[in-house]
Each structure stands twice: as C-alpha cells, then as structure tokens.
Design a protein around this motif. Structure first.
Motif, PDB file in Angstrom:
ATOM      1  N   GLN A  39       0.717  -1.218   0.168  1.00 46.55           N
ATOM      2  CA  GLN A  39      -0.014  -0.034  -0.037  1.00 46.55           C
ATOM      3  C   GLN A  39       0.780   1.149   0.083  1.00 46.55           C
ATOM      4  O   GLN A  39       1.968   1.407   0.658  1.00 46.55           O
ATOM      5  CB  GLN A  39      -0.839  -0.084   1.230  1.00 46.55           C
ATOM      6  N   TYR A  40       0.489   2.284  -0.766  1.00 44.32           N
ATOM      7  CA  TYR A  40       0.848   3.556  -0.706  1.00 44.32           C
ATOM      8  C   TYR A  40       0.113   4.480   0.178  1.00 44.32           C
ATOM      9  O   TYR A  40      -1.165   4.724  -0.237  1.00 44.32           O
ATOM     10  CB  TYR A  40       1.103   4.162  -2.285  1.00 44.32           C
ATOM     11  N   VAL A  47       5.089   3.721   2.581  1.00 43.71           N
ATOM     12  CA  VAL A  47       4.558   2.425   1.988  1.00 43.71           C
ATOM     13  C   VAL A  47       4.574   1.469   2.943  1.00 43.71           C
ATOM     14  O   VAL A  47       5.069   1.638   3.948  1.00 43.71           O
ATOM     15  CB  VAL A  47       5.905   2.059   0.859  1.00 43.71           C
ATOM     16  N   SER A  48       3.613   0.543   2.612  1.00 35.03           N
ATOM     17  CA  SER A  48       3.555  -0.628   3.673  1.00 35.03           C
ATOM     18  C   SER A  48       3.219  -1.980   2.922  1.00 35.03           C
ATOM     19  O   SER A  48       3.334  -1.811   1.651  1.00 35.03           O
ATOM     20  CB  SER A  48       2.298  -0.432   4.774  1.00 35.03           C
ATOM     21  N   VAL A  49       3.755  -2.889   3.529  1.00 33.20           N
ATOM     22  CA  VAL A  49       3.647  -4.432   3.163  1.00 33.20           C
ATOM     23  C   VAL A  49       2.893  -5.150   3.903  1.00 33.20           C
ATOM     24  O   VAL A  49       3.163  -5.026   5.194  1.00 33.20           O
ATOM     25  CB  VAL A  49       4.916  -4.886   2.355  1.00 33.20           C
ATOM     26  N   GLY A  50       2.204  -5.952   3.750  1.00 37.20           N
ATOM     27  CA  GLY A  50       1.543  -6.977   4.542  1.00 37.20           C
ATOM     28  C   GLY A  50       1.012  -8.437   3.807  1.00 37.20           C
ATOM     29  O   GLY A  50       1.321  -8.529   2.811  1.00 37.20           O
ATOM     30  N   PHE A  51       0.508  -9.153   4.857  1.00 40.05           N
ATOM     31  CA  PHE A  51       0.150 -10.401   4.281  1.00 40.05           C
ATOM     32  C   PHE A  51      -1.491 -10.766   5.022  1.00 40.05           C
ATOM     33  O   PHE A  51      -1.478 -10.118   6.371  1.00 40.05           O
ATOM     34  CB  PHE A  51       0.788 -11.537   4.411  1.00 40.05           C
ATOM     35  N   GLY A  52      -2.259 -11.604   4.476  1.00 43.03           N
ATOM     36  CA  GLY A  52      -3.466 -11.557   5.180  1.00 43.03           C
ATOM     37  C   GLY A  52      -4.291 -12.829   4.878  1.00 43.03           C
ATOM     38  O   GLY A  52      -3.690 -13.627   3.882  1.00 43.03           O
ATOM     39  N   LYS A  53      -5.478 -12.867   5.524  1.00 39.43           N
ATOM     40  CA  LYS A  53      -6.039 -14.140   5.358  1.00 39.43           C
ATOM     41  C   LYS A  53      -7.691 -13.995   5.122  1.00 39.43           C
ATOM     42  O   LYS A  53      -8.029 -12.826   5.953  1.00 39.43           O
ATOM     43  CB  LYS A  53      -5.818 -15.317   6.288  1.00 39.43           C
ATOM     44  N   ALA A  54      -8.400 -14.308   4.201  1.00 37.17           N
ATOM     45  CA  ALA A  54      -9.801 -14.274   3.979  1.00 37.17           C
ATOM     46  C   ALA A  54     -10.512 -15.110   4.826  1.00 37.17           C
ATOM     47  O   ALA A  54      -9.952 -16.327   4.847  1.00 37.17           O
ATOM     48  CB  ALA A  54     -10.057 -14.268   2.567  1.00 37.17           C
ATOM     49  N   PHE A  55     -11.660 -14.724   5.555  1.00 32.87           N
ATOM     50  CA  PHE A  55     -12.552 -15.733   6.014  1.00 32.87           C
ATOM     51  C   PHE A  55     -13.793 -15.508   5.657  1.00 32.87           C
ATOM     52  O   PHE A  55     -14.500 -14.594   5.078  1.00 32.87           O
ATOM     53  CB  PHE A  55     -12.357 -15.271   7.585  1.00 32.87           C
ATOM     54  N   LEU A  56     -14.928 -16.443   5.989  1.00 32.47           N
ATOM     55  CA  LEU A  56     -16.219 -16.643   5.734  1.00 32.47           C
ATOM     56  C   LEU A  56     -16.490 -16.227   4.289  1.00 32.47           C
ATOM     57  O   LEU A  56     -17.352 -15.308   3.795  1.00 32.47           O
ATOM     58  CB  LEU A  56     -16.875 -15.557   6.564  1.00 32.47           C
ATOM     59  N   LYS A  57     -16.251 -17.240   3.311  1.00 38.51           N
ATOM     60  CA  LYS A  57     -16.149 -16.751   1.854  1.00 38.51           C
ATOM     61  C   LYS A  57     -15.852 -15.601   1.277  1.00 38.51           C
ATOM     62  O   LYS A  57     -16.617 -14.815   0.610  1.00 38.51           O
ATOM     63  CB  LYS A  57     -17.747 -17.197   1.484  1.00 38.51           C
TER      64      LYS A  57
END
Length: 193
Positions: A39-40, A47-57
C-alpha cells in the motif's frame, strides 16, 4: 513491548498452519484464502507491505502490515505495525470490472522519536495520552477481474479513504477543523497466493 506480544499471538492464531491445510479446507466458494499486499500512504507510512487471510467466503479479511515513513519526508522516521480487519459489504461486477465495497479499521502501533505507549517518568502522570497506538477506520473500494480463466488468480487494486481516531476527536472538539480535513487516501494492490 506488550503490544508486540499481543500482535504476535494474534498472528499465530490467525495464520496457524493447522487452519491452512489445503486438503481439509473447502475453498470452492472463496476467491482466495491467503494474500500479500502493498500500500502507498493511508496512515501506514509512505509505503507498507503485509499479508493476510480471508474468512467466511471472503466476507472478512484480516491482515498484518508493516509501514515505513522515511525521515526526509516527515522530519522523523516512523515505523508502523498494523493489524487490519475488514468487512466486505458488496462484491459485484460492473461491466467488465469487478468491484468490492468494504469498511474496516486498523489497530496501528507507530514507533518514532516522539511516540510513546507509556511516557517516561519525567512527564507528569496522566497529563499526556498515548500517541503510539491508534484506531484507523477506513472505507475502500477494491477492483478485480470478475472472470477467472483456468482458476488463475489476478492482482486486485484498491483505494481507501481513512482517518485516525485522534483526528476524529480533534474535528469534534475544534470547530476550525472541517470533517473533510481529517481524511486521506491510500492506494494498494492485493496479490493472492
């Protein structure tokens, strides 16, 4: 120190490999479970960086981000760690572009030369509020390719309109600050994996 331990525990619970076993997960109704993002701007640093996970469809997502703002831009180097929780309201293709309207908030911890979660003893007790930990609410729009070819995932782009809890408070307490002055934009990409 305490906030770092809390964030580590949350990351372990959310991204635990036990819950990510592809053989036992039904992902037929999920666009993607895991993702990388960058993200800017948008209250996470230049600037940022990250990781994630989706839940509940893919109705909710949680991601962990690291942001950086260099000293030459702000006069002080700022590093931010943020845990972002997002609820996806509407995911609908418009013409040939898919759109996803969402809202959420980040719990952000920033470290700079004058930020404190606990002030040093030479400051009067209770006089200053914590200025290192903030809630950053946002609303955003994600753009994606609604047509999946051979189940290949595509990069998604997003734009977010966000603010910081203290800015909301200042806008209510100070009539010279307009409600529209407290908002900022952030732009980013999501890469599924």
């Amino acid at each position: 120190m305490g906030i770092g331990i809390i964030i580590i525990i949350i990351v372990i619970l959310i991204f635990n490999p036990i819950y990510m076993n592809a053989e036992t997960q039904d992902t037929s109704n999920v666009d993607h479970q895991l993702y990388f993002k960058t993200q800017y701007a948008g209250n996470l640093g230049i600037v940022s960086v990250g990781f994630g996970k989706a839940f509940l469809k893919k109705k909710t997502t949680i991601d962990l981000n690291y942001g950086y703002l260099p000293k030459f831009i702000n006069g002080s180097k700022v590093q931010t760690i943020a845990l972002k929780a997002t609820y996806h309201l509407i995911r609908k293709p418009i013409c040939t572009i898919g759109t996803d309207l969402y809202l959420g908030s980040a719990l952000a911890y920033s470290s700079a030369c004058n930020t404190y979660s606990k002030y040093p003893d030479y400051y009067p007790e209770g006089y200053y509020q914590n200025n290192a930990l903030h809630l950053n609410p946002y609303i955003g729009l994600l753009f994606y390719n609604p047509v999946k070819k051979k189940k290949k995932e595509f990069i998604e782009f997003y734009v977010e309109l966000g603010t910081v809890d203290t800015q909301i408070g200042h806008a209510f307490l100070n009539e010279t600050i307009s409600f529209f002055d407290i908002w900022n934009l952030g732009f980013g990409i999501v890469i599924p994996y």
